[in-house]
Design a protein around this motif. Structure first.
Motif, short mmCIF file in Angstrom:
data_model
loop_
_atom_site.label_atom_id
_atom_site.label_comp_id
_atom_site.label_asym_id
_atom_site.label_seq_id
_atom_site.Cartn_x
_atom_site.Cartn_y
_atom_site.Cartn_z
N ASP A 100 51.80 47.79 38.66
CA ASP A 100 50.62 48.35 38.67
C ASP A 100 49.52 48.30 38.10
O ASP A 100 48.97 48.66 38.56
CB ASP A 100 51.80 50.02 38.01
CG ASP A 100 52.23 50.56 39.95
OD1 ASP A 100 51.85 49.95 41.11
OD2 ASP A 100 52.74 51.90 39.41
N GLY A 101 50.00 47.90 36.45
CA GLY A 101 49.19 47.72 35.87
C GLY A 101 48.47 46.61 36.51
O GLY A 101 46.60 46.22 35.66
N LEU A 102 49.06 45.42 36.89
CA LEU A 102 48.16 44.35 37.36
C LEU A 102 47.28 45.23 39.30
O LEU A 102 45.90 44.16 38.74
CB LEU A 102 49.25 43.35 38.49
CG LEU A 102 50.14 42.38 37.73
CD1 LEU A 102 51.24 41.14 38.09
CD2 LEU A 102 49.06 41.43 36.79
N LYS A 103 47.33 45.57 39.57
CA LYS A 103 46.78 45.93 40.75
C LYS A 103 45.83 46.86 39.98
O LYS A 103 44.08 46.27 40.58
CB LYS A 103 47.77 47.50 40.98
CG LYS A 103 46.78 47.93 42.05
CD LYS A 103 47.38 49.25 42.96
CE LYS A 103 46.78 49.37 44.21
NZ LYS A 103 47.64 50.05 45.50
N LYS A 104 45.54 47.52 38.01
CA LYS A 104 44.93 47.70 37.04
C LYS A 104 42.87 46.66 37.45
O LYS A 104 42.18 47.13 37.31
CB LYS A 104 45.29 49.12 36.49
CG LYS A 104 45.79 50.42 36.73
CD LYS A 104 46.05 50.62 35.48
CE LYS A 104 46.47 52.11 35.93
NZ LYS A 104 47.82 52.77 35.20
N GLN A 105 44.42 45.35 37.36
CA GLN A 105 43.24 44.16 37.45
C GLN A 105 42.71 43.86 38.35
O GLN A 105 42.09 42.80 38.18
CB GLN A 105 43.83 43.08 35.97
CG GLN A 105 44.23 44.25 34.51
CD GLN A 105 44.80 42.38 34.37
OE1 GLN A 105 45.66 41.35 34.69
NE2 GLN A 105 45.08 42.67 33.10
N GLY A 106 42.99 44.55 39.44
CA GLY A 106 42.17 43.64 40.56
C GLY A 106 42.97 42.82 41.01
O GLY A 106 42.87 42.40 42.10
N ILE A 107 44.54 42.81 41.31
CA ILE A 107 45.23 41.66 41.38
C ILE A 107 46.07 42.35 42.27
O ILE A 107 47.26 43.12 41.86
CB ILE A 107 46.49 41.43 40.15
CG1 ILE A 107 45.22 40.03 39.20
CG2 ILE A 107 47.34 39.64 41.24
CD1 ILE A 107 45.11 39.34 38.61
N GLU A 108 47.01 42.50 43.46
CA GLU A 108 47.57 43.40 44.13
C GLU A 108 49.07 42.51 44.88
O GLU A 108 48.41 41.05 45.36
CB GLU A 108 46.53 43.27 46.18
CG GLU A 108 47.35 43.78 46.47
CD GLU A 108 46.96 45.55 45.90
OE1 GLU A 108 47.75 46.62 46.59
OE2 GLU A 108 46.21 46.36 45.73
#
Length: 147
Positions: A100-108
Motif C-alpha cells: 500500500d505504501g508503494l502504491k501511494k508512490q505510484g508503484i503497483e
C-alpha cells in the motif's frame, strides 16, 4: 506420423513441440482430443509466431521489472505507523502495508512479491527484498516512523 502438440501431453512433450508418434495414437487419441494438429507449413508458421509472441511478452515484462527495480532502489519508503511509547509497533509490519505504501508512490506491486525475512515490530530502517520477475529482484529501503 509427425504432429504438433497443442497442449502438454504426458510422456510425449510440451505444447508447441513437434513429436513423432504412431499413426493410431495420433489419429485415435491426439487428434481426436485436439491435443495435437498434423504438421503442415501453416501450422509450423503459427507455432513459430506463437513462440515469438510469447518471447516478446517475456522481454516486455522483464523490461518493466527492471524499470520498477530502478525506481525501488533509488528511493526510501517512509511508512508512518501507530506505535507504543517505547517505539514498538502494534502488531507487525505486513507485506500488504508495504504494498500500500508503494502504491501511494505510484508503484503497483502484488503483496506476494514482497519477501519479509523477519517480522518488523520496531521503529527503524529496514531492507526488504522484492521479487519482481524470476531473474529480477530489488532491495527496498523502508523507514518505519511513528504516526
Amino acid at each position: 506420423m509427425k504432429v504438433i502438440l497443442t497442449q502438454d501431453v504426458k510422456a510425449q512433450g510440451k505444447k508447441g513441440e513437434i513429436v513423432d508418434v504412431s499413426d493410431g495414437y495420433a489419429k485415435n487419441f491426439l487428434l481426436k482430443n485436439k491435443l495435437a494438429i498434423p504438421v503442415s507449413n501453416s501450422a509450423l508458421n503459427e507455432v513459430k509466431q506463437a513462440k515469438e509472441a510469447a518471447q516478446h511478452k517475456k522481454d516486455v515484462e522483464k523490461a518493466e521489472a527492471l524499470a520498477i527495480k530502478k525506481r525501488l532502489t533509488e528511493s526510501v519508503l517512509i511508512l508512518p505507523i501507530k506505535v507504543s511509547e517505547r517505539g514498538k509497533i502494534f502488531g507487525s509490519l505486513t507485506s500488504q502495508i508495504i504494498a500500500d505504501g508503494l502504491k501511494k508512490q505510484g508503484i503497483e506491486l502484488d503483496k506476494r512479491k514482497i519477501v519479509l525475512e523477519e517480522n518488523i515490530k520496531l521503529v527503524g530502517r529496514y531492507t526488504v527484498l522484492v521479487k519482481l520477475y524470476p531473474e529480477v529482484s530489488a532491495k527496498v529501503e523502508i523507514e518505519v516512523v511513528p504516526l
